[in-house]
Every structure is written in structure tokens, then in C-alpha cells.
Design an enzyme around this catalytic site. Sequence first.
Site, PDB file in Angstrom:
ATOM      1  N   ASP A  61     -12.511 -37.189-100.674  1.00 28.52           N
ATOM      2  CA  ASP A  61     -13.005 -37.509 -99.330  1.00 28.52           C
ATOM      3  C   ASP A  61     -12.685 -38.978 -99.049  1.00 28.52           C
ATOM      4  O   ASP A  61     -13.562 -39.756 -98.683  1.00 28.52           O
ATOM      5  CB  ASP A  61     -14.514 -37.221 -99.224  1.00 28.52           C
ATOM      6  CG  ASP A  61     -15.048 -37.474 -97.816  1.00 28.52           C
ATOM      7  OD1 ASP A  61     -14.230 -37.595 -96.874  1.00 28.52           O
ATOM      8  OD2 ASP A  61     -16.288 -37.560 -97.647  1.00 28.52           O
ATOM      9  N   ASN A 103     -25.678 -41.673-100.689  1.00 31.10           N
ATOM     10  CA  ASN A 103     -26.316 -40.386-100.419  1.00 31.10           C
ATOM     11  C   ASN A 103     -25.923 -39.381-101.499  1.00 31.10           C
ATOM     12  O   ASN A 103     -26.680 -38.490-101.853  1.00 31.10           O
ATOM     13  CB  ASN A 103     -25.892 -39.840 -99.057  1.00 31.10           C
ATOM     14  CG  ASN A 103     -26.477 -38.472 -98.811  1.00 31.10           C
ATOM     15  OD1 ASN A 103     -27.694 -38.317 -98.741  1.00 31.10           O
ATOM     16  ND2 ASN A 103     -25.627 -37.457 -98.747  1.00 31.10           N
ATOM     17  N   HIS A 104     -24.698 -39.562-102.006  1.00 35.93           N
ATOM     18  CA  HIS A 104     -24.142 -38.608-102.966  1.00 35.93           C
ATOM     19  C   HIS A 104     -23.170 -39.344-103.879  1.00 35.93           C
ATOM     20  O   HIS A 104     -22.711 -40.438-103.555  1.00 35.93           O
ATOM     21  CB  HIS A 104     -23.389 -37.508-102.220  1.00 35.93           C
ATOM     22  CG  HIS A 104     -22.478 -38.055-101.165  1.00 35.93           C
ATOM     23  ND1 HIS A 104     -22.871 -38.213 -99.847  1.00 35.93           N
ATOM     24  CD2 HIS A 104     -21.213 -38.551-101.225  1.00 35.93           C
ATOM     25  CE1 HIS A 104     -21.887 -38.751 -99.151  1.00 35.93           C
ATOM     26  NE2 HIS A 104     -20.867 -38.979 -99.956  1.00 35.93           N
ATOM     27  N   GLN A 169     -19.514 -33.347-103.535  1.00 35.33           N
ATOM     28  CA  GLN A 169     -20.339 -34.551-103.303  1.00 35.33           C
ATOM     29  C   GLN A 169     -21.824 -34.219-103.476  1.00 35.33           C
ATOM     30  O   GLN A 169     -22.585 -34.172-102.503  1.00 35.33           O
ATOM     31  CB  GLN A 169     -20.085 -35.085-101.883  1.00 35.33           C
ATOM     32  CG  GLN A 169     -18.690 -35.664-101.701  1.00 35.33           C
ATOM     33  CD  GLN A 169     -18.308 -35.877-100.252  1.00 35.33           C
ATOM     34  OE1 GLN A 169     -18.522 -35.006 -99.416  1.00 35.33           O
ATOM     35  NE2 GLN A 169     -17.737 -37.031 -99.937  1.00 35.33           N
ATOM     36  N   ASP A 171     -25.637 -34.387-103.724  1.00 32.37           N
ATOM     37  CA  ASP A 171     -26.575 -35.388-103.200  1.00 32.37           C
ATOM     38  C   ASP A 171     -27.376 -36.020-104.326  1.00 32.37           C
ATOM     39  O   ASP A 171     -27.876 -35.307-105.224  1.00 32.37           O
ATOM     40  CB  ASP A 171     -27.560 -34.737-102.226  1.00 32.37           C
ATOM     41  CG  ASP A 171     -27.114 -34.890-100.796  1.00 32.37           C
ATOM     42  OD1 ASP A 171     -25.936 -34.610-100.520  1.00 32.37           O
ATOM     43  OD2 ASP A 171     -27.950 -35.288 -99.945  1.00 32.37           O
ATOM     44  N   ARG A 199     -21.887 -51.613 -95.303  1.00 30.69           N
ATOM     45  CA  ARG A 199     -21.918 -50.573 -94.277  1.00 30.69           C
ATOM     46  C   ARG A 199     -22.495 -49.373 -95.024  1.00 30.69           C
ATOM     47  O   ARG A 199     -21.891 -48.862 -95.958  1.00 30.69           O
ATOM     48  CB  ARG A 199     -20.502 -50.310 -93.775  1.00 30.69           C
ATOM     49  CG  ARG A 199     -20.386 -49.158 -92.761  1.00 30.69           C
ATOM     50  CD  ARG A 199     -20.058 -47.860 -93.444  1.00 30.69           C
ATOM     51  NE  ARG A 199     -19.733 -46.791 -92.519  1.00 30.69           N
ATOM     52  CZ  ARG A 199     -19.654 -45.516 -92.871  1.00 30.69           C
ATOM     53  NH1 ARG A 199     -19.884 -45.150 -94.114  1.00 30.69           N
ATOM     54  NH2 ARG A 199     -19.345 -44.608 -92.006  1.00 30.69           N
ATOM     55  N   ASP A 201     -23.491 -45.783 -95.741  1.00 27.66           N
ATOM     56  CA  ASP A 201     -23.020 -44.457 -95.357  1.00 27.66           C
ATOM     57  C   ASP A 201     -24.191 -43.486 -95.176  1.00 27.66           C
ATOM     58  O   ASP A 201     -25.130 -43.493 -95.977  1.00 27.66           O
ATOM     59  CB  ASP A 201     -22.098 -43.954 -96.487  1.00 27.66           C
ATOM     60  CG  ASP A 201     -21.336 -42.708 -96.126  1.00 27.66           C
ATOM     61  OD1 ASP A 201     -20.607 -42.732 -95.121  1.00 27.66           O
ATOM     62  OD2 ASP A 201     -21.466 -41.703 -96.846  1.00 27.66           O
ATOM     63  N   GLU A 243     -24.817 -46.500 -90.837  1.00 32.86           N
ATOM     64  CA  GLU A 243     -24.182 -45.393 -90.122  1.00 32.86           C
ATOM     65  C   GLU A 243     -25.261 -44.348 -89.884  1.00 32.86           C
ATOM     66  O   GLU A 243     -25.643 -43.619 -90.803  1.00 32.86           O
ATOM     67  CB  GLU A 243     -23.047 -44.795 -90.964  1.00 32.86           C
ATOM     68  CG  GLU A 243     -22.271 -43.742 -90.209  1.00 32.86           C
ATOM     69  CD  GLU A 243     -21.855 -42.529 -91.050  1.00 32.86           C
ATOM     70  OE1 GLU A 243     -21.078 -41.717 -90.535  1.00 32.86           O
ATOM     71  OE2 GLU A 243     -22.323 -42.372 -92.202  1.00 32.86           O
ATOM     72  N   HIS A 309     -12.734 -44.196 -88.728  1.00 39.36           N
ATOM     73  CA  HIS A 309     -11.911 -43.381 -89.628  1.00 39.36           C
ATOM     74  C   HIS A 309     -12.291 -41.903 -89.585  1.00 39.36           C
ATOM     75  O   HIS A 309     -11.631 -41.083 -90.204  1.00 39.36           O
ATOM     76  CB  HIS A 309     -12.038 -43.915 -91.056  1.00 39.36           C
ATOM     77  CG  HIS A 309     -13.450 -43.820 -91.559  1.00 39.36           C
ATOM     78  ND1 HIS A 309     -14.488 -44.540 -91.001  1.00 39.36           N
ATOM     79  CD2 HIS A 309     -14.009 -43.083 -92.533  1.00 39.36           C
ATOM     80  CE1 HIS A 309     -15.615 -44.248 -91.622  1.00 39.36           C
ATOM     81  NE2 HIS A 309     -15.352 -43.362 -92.563  1.00 39.36           N
ATOM     82  N   ASP A 310     -13.386 -41.582 -88.891  1.00 37.92           N
ATOM     83  CA  ASP A 310     -13.803 -40.184 -88.766  1.00 37.92           C
ATOM     84  C   ASP A 310     -13.370 -39.650 -87.400  1.00 37.92           C
ATOM     85  O   ASP A 310     -12.713 -40.345 -86.633  1.00 37.92           O
ATOM     86  CB  ASP A 310     -15.329 -40.084 -88.907  1.00 37.92           C
ATOM     87  CG  ASP A 310     -15.781 -40.413 -90.327  1.00 37.92           C
ATOM     88  OD1 ASP A 310     -15.024 -40.115 -91.270  1.00 37.92           O
ATOM     89  OD2 ASP A 310     -16.869 -40.984 -90.475  1.00 37.92           O
TER      90      ASP A 310
HETATM   91  C1  NOJ Z   1     -19.543 -40.703 -93.386  1.00 32.51           C
HETATM   92  C2  NOJ Z   1     -18.169 -41.271 -93.598  1.00 32.51           C
HETATM   93  O1  NOJ Z   1     -17.827 -42.067 -92.491  1.00 32.51           O
HETATM   94  C3  NOJ Z   1     -17.240 -40.103 -93.785  1.00 32.51           C
HETATM   95  O2  NOJ Z   1     -15.905 -40.516 -93.789  1.00 32.51           O
HETATM   96  C4  NOJ Z   1     -17.612 -39.398 -95.057  1.00 32.51           C
HETATM   97  O3  NOJ Z   1     -16.841 -38.222 -95.202  1.00 32.51           O
HETATM   98  C5  NOJ Z   1     -19.093 -38.989 -95.063  1.00 32.51           C
HETATM   99  N1  NOJ Z   1     -19.965 -40.036 -94.583  1.00 32.51           N
HETATM  100  C6  NOJ Z   1     -19.529 -38.621 -96.444  1.00 32.51           C
HETATM  101  O4  NOJ Z   1     -19.601 -39.768 -97.254  1.00 32.51           O
END
Ligand code: NOJ
Length: 566
Positions: A61, A103-104, A169, A171, A199, A201, A243, A309-310
Site C-alpha cells: 500500500d 492504525n495498523h 494491514q 489493525d 501527518r 494517518d 488525516e 496521493h489518494d
Molecule cells: C490513508 C492514506 O492516505 C492511504 O494512502 C492509505 O492507503 C490508508 N490511509 C491506509 O494507511
Amino acid sequence: MIDDLWYKNAILYCLSVGTYMDANGDGIGDFKGLLRRLDYLQGLGITTIWLMPFQPSPGKDDGYDISDYYGVNPRYGTLGDFVEFTHGCRQRGIRVIIDLVVNHTSDAHPWFREARGSKDSPHRDWYVWSDKKPANADKGMVFPGVQKSTWTHDKEAKAWYFHRFYDFQPDLNTSNPQVQAEILKVMGFWTQLGVSGFRMDAVPFVIATKGAKVKTPAEQYDMLRSLREFLQWRQGNAIILGEANVKPKTDMEYFGKAGDRMHMMFNFHVNQHLFYAMASADTRPLAAALKATRTRPATAQWGLFLRNHDELDLGRLTKAQRELVFDKFGPDKNMQLYNRGIRRRLAPMLGGDRRRLELAYSLLCTLPGTPVIRYGDEIGMGDNLDLPERNCARTPMQWSTEPNAGFTESDRPVLPVISKGAYGYEHVNAAVQRRDPNSLLNWTERIIRMRKEVPEIGWGDFQVIASRDPAVLILRYDWRNNSVLFVHNLDEQPREVSFATGLPGETGKLLVNLLAEDHSRANDDGKHNLLLEGYGYRWYRVGGLDYLLKRSDIDTDSTGKASHPA
Ligand code: NOJ
């Protein structure tokens, strides 16, 4: 570097080490390459780099699946190279923040490997398990269409484990005090190595209660306070940028009413309404979004962005609004993702139209908050829709007309460089644009420079001034007797607007254009009449030419208490 609340008026720039610059010719960007590009970034005027995950990871990821929190992925260099890089940044007055992905972990992390191996493992309770398949196993996926479930059976563990994101991933059980202590240790480690913050996540999921029996996860907001407290004990000027794509009514829970939780949050609400405004030329929902997210503690700040990036997540718009944005910016199914967003880069979404790109950047720089720029957007990079999911907008930085855009000497770059066509590196690259005084790159540099000269945006309070034309957004900021005013026409057609500058008793004032010579003097009725070209924008300082004198107000006091009401 002046440290006081530096993030209130910073210019952030986010990048992935792996796709930025390859120094050793193996096709993968690295810290040594990035170090060589710091002068470029300093010239652009950015003040802070946000590095996406660069720690050891199987890379399923894009690094958001970490297998060691205390190292550097050997693909990108060594810990030593990282420290050289942060030193290079410090020499140039650039700060670094990094992703905190807690988170994971990756399923390749030794903690998870141990945990799945035995119920008695000291790390077993670091993850979230269930003996039976939980009733909600096929609910709450973040990547619908790609991710099948949120619980997966693990043969080795003889149990189900929870994963809010992909199945690789797992948790972390963030309610476990040992996990919480480890998160602090991770933060302490990287601040010691020179970073100015994180930052963070997936914040809502980090602080959520997790488990097979949890029907509606509850947020444990106080965890955010502990993180901040620890960070500030260790390094007073370090920040957390969260985020958290949440509704405006919960914003203050994340910032903390006493300003004691997140320093910054990305403003997803404004981001989505901004794209709606650009798609529809109706700025009213954007103005409403600005007002809905107005309240924040005096020391907090919004992170504003166009693309990241998403995917461009449009989940908070109404169905009709979302359909319209899809229609204008991502009409093909292949451009859309996860039933809620668009996966393209900014420039192709806006048809490569320079007027629209400038408008978008001008808005980014003048809406309330701190701008966060995505690497490559400063030169108008495109996307490669043949790449899966979000990878289409993660292609290597286009530096020059040399093979593979000068990103690498290898003929096998980590992701294909965009070549040929309107966005190919042959046309779109930093070297050519640097030499062209009228390029988007040089325009971006100028607008960043001007953004730095209007600290009122970061410190002050704003008001939306009535323009009586839904296509035109007028924003005004006031701070310490200084005022600035920004006018944007989101329509393709020229618009004539008439407006009062905002405060009673101000009639007749001059509006000094900060970007060109056409200043605006009020009519006899005290109003300003303005003819804006299609997608036109103006940056004004209110109140005549004595503004330079007034600016001494700003410069002499760096503690700059924000005047924004909570
Ligand atoms: C948010 C990130 O911006 C994203 O790219 C990622 O896949 C997920 N969190 C999981 O970490």
C-alpha cells in the site's frame, strides 16, 4: 527558524521518496536523490516537506504497510541518509514532517508474525482478534470494490483479525496501553532525528474502539491529547497534522476545545466543496463549507489541499453534487474509484487549462488554512490511468527531457514515467519550465512568494463578502489592522461584480492589487466595480498604499497570537 506556531502560515509539499529522484540508478527514488533536489524545493518557496512513509515495508500500500517503525526502507537508503537529508533541510530552513501510520502495521511486521504464531505471544493483544467470524465482517471497508472484508481468518492464529484497510494491514489494538506507549516511542524516535511533526494517518480509526463486539465504534479523543502532550514535552514546536475526513460538527473534538489535541487537520470538507465549486461555478456550498469549518482553537490550523496521493474523495457531497463533479472532472468509470472519488491528477482534471490551474492554486493559497501542495502539481503533471487504483497519480517526478524524465538512469523506473502525449515528460518537466519565465512552475513560485507576504490568511479571521453572483467568491481577512481581500471568478465567462469591501466606514478605500497594476478605487457609492475575466482572480490589500508601513506591525512581533475566535 522562528518556531512560534510556524504551521499557521507554512507552505507544505508532499512527496514520496521512491518516486522523487533516484541518485543510485536502481530505478527507485532515494534520500540521496531527494537531498539533491532540496535547492529546487527551496527555490519554489515551500517551507515544509511532508514525507510519505519511507520505513521498511512490503510496499503493498505504497508504504502505508510498515514492517519496522524504526528504520528506513533499504530501497530508499539508510538511516544515515535520512539524517543527512533532514540536515540538508535544516540548512535551508525547510522543516520535515513524516507520516505516522499507527492504525495498523503490515502483516509482515514481527509483532504480527509473533502474535499470529501463538495465543501466548506478548504481542497477541497488540492486534484485534475474534475466535468466530464477527457479524460485521463484511462491513466498513475503506476500499470498497477492492477490499472484500474488515475481518480475515488467519490459519496460523486460528482466529479472525480485524483490518480497517486491506487484509495485509492488521489493525493495532490502539486501546492497549503497551501499543500506546510504543506509538509515543515511535514519535520520540523520529523527533530525535530531526522531524518537526507528523501527518497522522487515519486518525478516526486509530482512536476508535475496535473489536468483534463493537457495533458502533466510539472515538477515544483523549488519546489525541496524550500524543500531543508527549510530543510537546519532547519538542515544543513539533506538530500533528491529522488525516480525519470527518463532519464539521466533530472538528472541535479533534482539535480539542482547549486547543490541546491536533494542531492541524486536513480540511476534507472544504476540499470536496471546492471541487464542486470548480465543477459547477456555484461557490455557495463552498462558502457554506468555509463557514461550517470556521471554528477552531486559536493555535490550530487547517491543512488545505487540492489533490493528494489518494483519490479525490467526494463522499461528503450530496449525490447530485457528486455526480456533477464526476461528470465534469472524471466522467469515465476508469477515472473513478471506490464508488466515491476521482483518481486523476489535478492538471488533467482541469483539462490542462492554465487559467483553471491558476484559479485552483490561487484558491488553495487564499482559503483559510495552510496550503499543502502535491509534488508534480507545480509543473502540471498528469496521470497514467493504466496503473491500478491510486497509483495512476503516483508516477515519478518529471525533471527534464532526459530519458525517464531525468528521474533515474535506470531503464526500469519503479513506476512508469509519463511519456508522450500532453502530459509526457518531453513537454511537462521542471527543467524546461524553470527556463520559461511564463511557465506554471515560475507562476507557482510567485504565488507562493505572495502567499508568504499575506500572513493575515493564517493569523486572521475571515468573512465571505456578498458578491450577489454565485460564481464569484470574495473573501476578506483582517488581522492587526491589516486587511486583504481575494476575488475569484469560478465561471468560464467573464463576470462583472460590484461589492463593498466589508467594514462600515471603509467606503472609498483603495484596493491595492498585489499581483498586477490594476488597483481598484471605490465608486461614489463606496462600492468597487470589477470586471473579472473567465476564471479570473485578484489579490488585494485593503486600504491604500500605506500598507507597507502597517506591515511593521506584523514583523516586529513574532509571537503573533491569532485573532481567530474559537
Ligand atoms: C490513508 C492514506 O492516505 C492511504 O494512502 C492509505 O492507503 C490508508 N490511509 C491506509 O494507511
